[in-house]
Design an enzyme around this catalytic site. Structure first.
Site, PDB file in Angstrom:
ATOM      1  N   HIS A 477      36.522   0.944  20.679  1.00 19.27           N
ATOM      2  CA  HIS A 477      36.375   1.939  21.750  1.00 19.27           C
ATOM      3  C   HIS A 477      37.661   2.064  22.556  1.00 19.27           C
ATOM      4  CE1 HIS A 477      33.966   4.106  24.909  1.00 19.27           C
ATOM      5  NE2 HIS A 477      34.951   3.649  25.668  1.00 19.27           N
ATOM      6  N   GLU A 478      38.166   0.935  23.034  1.00 19.32           N
ATOM      7  CA  GLU A 478      39.364   0.972  23.870  1.00 19.32           C
ATOM      8  C   GLU A 478      40.593   1.395  23.066  1.00 19.32           C
ATOM      9  OE1 GLU A 478      39.096   0.921  26.973  1.00 19.32           O
ATOM     10  OE2 GLU A 478      37.056   0.146  27.102  1.00 19.32           O
ATOM     11  N   HIS A 481      40.943   5.091  23.140  1.00 17.38           N
ATOM     12  CA  HIS A 481      41.682   5.592  24.308  1.00 17.38           C
ATOM     13  C   HIS A 481      43.189   5.446  24.091  1.00 17.38           C
ATOM     14  CE1 HIS A 481      38.309   6.408  26.850  1.00 17.38           C
ATOM     15  NE2 HIS A 481      37.899   5.163  26.906  1.00 17.38           N
ATOM     16  N   HIS A 484      44.536   7.996  21.760  1.00 17.10           N
ATOM     17  CA  HIS A 484      44.571   9.308  22.419  1.00 17.10           C
ATOM     18  C   HIS A 484      45.906   9.463  23.151  1.00 17.10           C
ATOM     19  CE1 HIS A 484      42.023  12.402  24.924  1.00 17.10           C
ATOM     20  NE2 HIS A 484      42.955  12.980  24.199  1.00 17.10           N
TER      21      HIS A 484
END
Length: 697
Positions: A477-478, A481, A484
């Protein structure tokens, strides 16, 4: 100021071959041991993140002063008659100058183990905040920006220029700069008050509850921390196998606190007044502007449609938990809110036999990093290169530094990985932007720098860091980020990477959880740290299905949280206390009844952090599901679709309106009904996986 050498890794291969993961790769070996600094005897301290001024804490004074001088020069340029470049370029450089100090200082303030650094960083944060406050009230600066954006600039602008210019204008107007002086001053006062009230409320959400031991039923007090004749209750004790202990903890820990109620009420009233002073009908309307779902009515439609679709499915979940409770604790009452976490974990353990003891040996940190590297090579042609850390570059000794390198484009940026738990470290898994990417005046690109912070167990002499399945999900999940931030090549740092609308910012990270839950992906990296054997198909199916157990009722809980967030930030005055409003909302949005004399909203810090945007997680989840279904479900390693995802989605950051981005990339109407239907289909799909494993167990 960033040292030039920071932009070039010590070793960057010119071309990266697309190969499968080996056992074990150099990357896996590096992350399966603690970082080992390779300093030369005369190695020079390069400063935190390679910023030469930050070899000592006093360096924050220097970078702060440089920031002030540069900002003043840029303001003079914006207000001058000799300006020869786009106004939005000047504003973005102002923003970048401030953010490079503020973001770095905010991270160091909260994360550095040495007090002198934390204090110096805090002072730097305060200085930058003061500059921003002055800028937000600089009417002359606002007027020249408004004229350039609305009337036309001295240099021809593009659609991206105009979009980012409008974002800067909205940031100004959020502070009421376009209002009469008296009203503008009131907006400033309200913003200060909201900040203070928010800090007070968040602090109160974690305060333990202390009661006399003799007020509890006999033997129940033994389940809690005690101090002679008093009992300290600091959580909900959801893992306790005593139904009475769970009930007592819930009712005591969530008992209404008049002071918290007063703070929350004042906070919501202040936000409502702020929204109305700025020309909106409510604070929610103000908060949603520019979002994927951008009106309170649309958010309510989304929540109502989704809740209606899944209500019966959520009730089936509760019925299953009710049967489990009656089997385990016959005669102790019906299923209640304090039982849900306990029986969810109990069912996961008993039905799917998923335990950390069984699965963690297959998820060494090195194996997981290998998996991420394999995935990113397949999708984007990039490699994660473990790079040497120079003296003074990091805030702690066990931080890794990854260079993100594309096979043809070269270095894309750096990810600092602060992954291990330690005393005093925040227990929140999160991603920090230290420096955003942007196009520089000389045509080069300012490389992004981010920090990935988790709380994993450190390696031991006998084993590497072994992750639970939940930790693996959090890592992916992290890293979503972080990628991105890395994969965008936005012209302006104001819209780089995760600097986009809240209800789109979580899309890349939630999408990464789909990859972390796909059997084809897991097969490529989940290997026992000792035997090197892959996980069996039976283990993989049980693990992936267990992640979605009781998904309908969990989704309904998130709908309820989002609904109460909208009601609190909607029409005012509220019809009663915040607890009265909570009880009414719970009847409409959640399948279990409100527990009298409790007020969980007074422990819900997300009301401050999100403020009318808690729904964002659900919308991001819907968009992520649509992306997965459209582009990656058939082939999670598709280079063609990975490149398209990067080019048409990640690459924009916040430089394209999220509605338009979703519409163009997915070819769907970005409406409440479409997103609600997408989540309904996602839940149906996952429920099918759960039912199949239960049927075959």
């Amino acid at each position: 100021m960033i040292r030039n050498s920071l932009l070039t890794p010590r070793f960057v291969p010119r071309h990266i071959a697309r190969v499968h993961v080996s056992i074990w790769s150099p990357l896996a070996e590096a992350f399966n041991t603690l970082p080992s600094p390779k300093y030369q005897i005369k190695s020079k301290n390069v400063g935190l993140f390679g910023v030469p001024e930050l070899t000592t804490a006093k360096g924050f004074f220097d970078i702060k002063q440089d920031c002030v001088l540069k900002t003043n020069g840029l303001i003079s340029e914006a207000l001058s008659n000799w300006r020869a470049r786009k106004m939005v370029e000047i504003f973005d450089e102002i923003s970048d100058t401030l953010c490079k100090v503020a973001d770095l200082a905010e991270f160091i303030r909260s994360s550095h183990p040495h007090e002198e650094y934390s204090y110096a960083a805090q002072v730097a944060c305060a200085t930058v905040s003061g500059i921003v406050e002055k800028l937000n009230t600089n009417i002359e600066l606002y007027e020249v920006l408004k004229n350039a954006v609305r009337q036309g600039d001295v240099v021809k602008t593009t659609d991206v220029d105009n979009h980012v210019g409008e974002l800067f204008l909205f940031d100004f107007e959020q502070c009421g700069i376009h209002l009469p002086e008296e009203t503008r001053n009131k907006v400033v006062q309200l913003n200060d008050s909201i900040l203070t009230l928010g800090q007070q409320f968040v602090s109160g959400t974690a305060t333990p509850r202390v009661i006399k031991k003799d007020l509890l039923p006999p033997n129940v007090g033994n389940f809690f921390m005690t101090d002679s004749d008093k009992v300290v209750i600091s959580s909900l004790y959801t893992d306790s196998n005593s139904p009475l202990a769970r009930e007592m903890a819930y009712k005591i820990f969530l008992h209404p606190d008049p002071n918290q109620e007063q703070i929350l009420s004042h906070l919501l009233q202040s936000r409502d007044e702020l929204g109305k002073l700025c020309g909106f009908n409510s604070y929610s309307e103000r908060a949603l502007k520019g979002s994927t779902i951008d009106t309170p009515d649309s958010v309510k439609e989304f929540l109502d449609k989704l809740n209606s679709e899944i209500w019966d499915m959520a009730q089936n979940d509760f019925d299953c938990m009710e049967k489990l409770k009656q089997t385990e604790c016959m005669g102790v009452g019906p299923l209640a809110s304090w039982d849900v976490p306990y029986f969810t974990q109990s069912a996961k353990k008993n039905w799917f036999r998923v335990s950390s003891k069984e699965y963690s040996p297959y998820f060494s940190l090195g194996a997981c990093m290998d998996g991420l590297n394999m995935l990113f090579q397949s999708l984007y042609g990039i490699q994660l290169v473990n790079s040497d850390v120079e003296p003074g570059e990091c805030w702690y000794t066990d931080v890794y530094k990854l260079a993100v390198v594309h096979e043809t484009e070269g270095l894309l940026g750096y990810i600092y990985c602060d992954l291990y738990e330690r005393t005093g470290k925040s227990n929140q898994d999160c991603h920090f932007t230290i420096r955003g990417g942007r196009q520089l005046r000389d045509g080069s690109y300012q490389l992004p720098i981010v920090v990935l912070m988790l709380n994993l167990p450190a390696p031991r002499w006998s084993s590497p860091s072994l992750l639970t399945p939940n930790m693996v999900d959090n890592l992916f999940h992290e890293m979503g980020h972080a990628m991105h931030s890395m994969l965008g090549r936005t012209q302006y740092q104001h819209v780089t990477g995760t600097r986009c609308s809240t209800d789109f910012a979580e899309v890349p990270s939630i999408l990464m959880e789909y990859f972390a839950s796909d059997i084809r992906v897991l097969k490529r990296f989940a290997r026992h740290f000792q035997t090197k054997q892959p996980m069996t198909d039976d283990m993989l199916h049980r693990l992936c299905a267990s992640k979605h157990l009781f998904i309908s009722s969990e989704t309904q809980l998130q709908i309820f949280y989002a609904a109460i967030d909208q009601v609190y930030h909607g029409k005012h005055p509220l019809s009663g206390s915040t607890t009265d409003v909570l009880a009414t909302t719970q009847r409409n949005y959640y399948g279990l009844p409100y527990v009298p004399n409790t007020a969980w909203q007074l422990r819900f810090s997300h009301l401050v952090v999100y403020g009318a945007k808690y729904y964002s997680y659900l919308v991001s989840r819907a968009v992520a599901y649509l992306i997965w279904k459209t582009y990656f479900e058939k082939d999670p390693f598709s280079r063609e679709n990975g490149e398209r995802y990067r080019r048409e989605c990640l690459g924009f950051g916040g430089g394209k309106h999220p509605k338009k981005l979703v519409e163009d990339f997915l070819k769907v109407d970005p409406s409440a009904s479409v997103f609600a239907k997408a989540l309904y289909h996602e839940i149906e799909h996952h429920q099918g996986q759960v039912d199949l494993v239960i049927k075959n167990k």
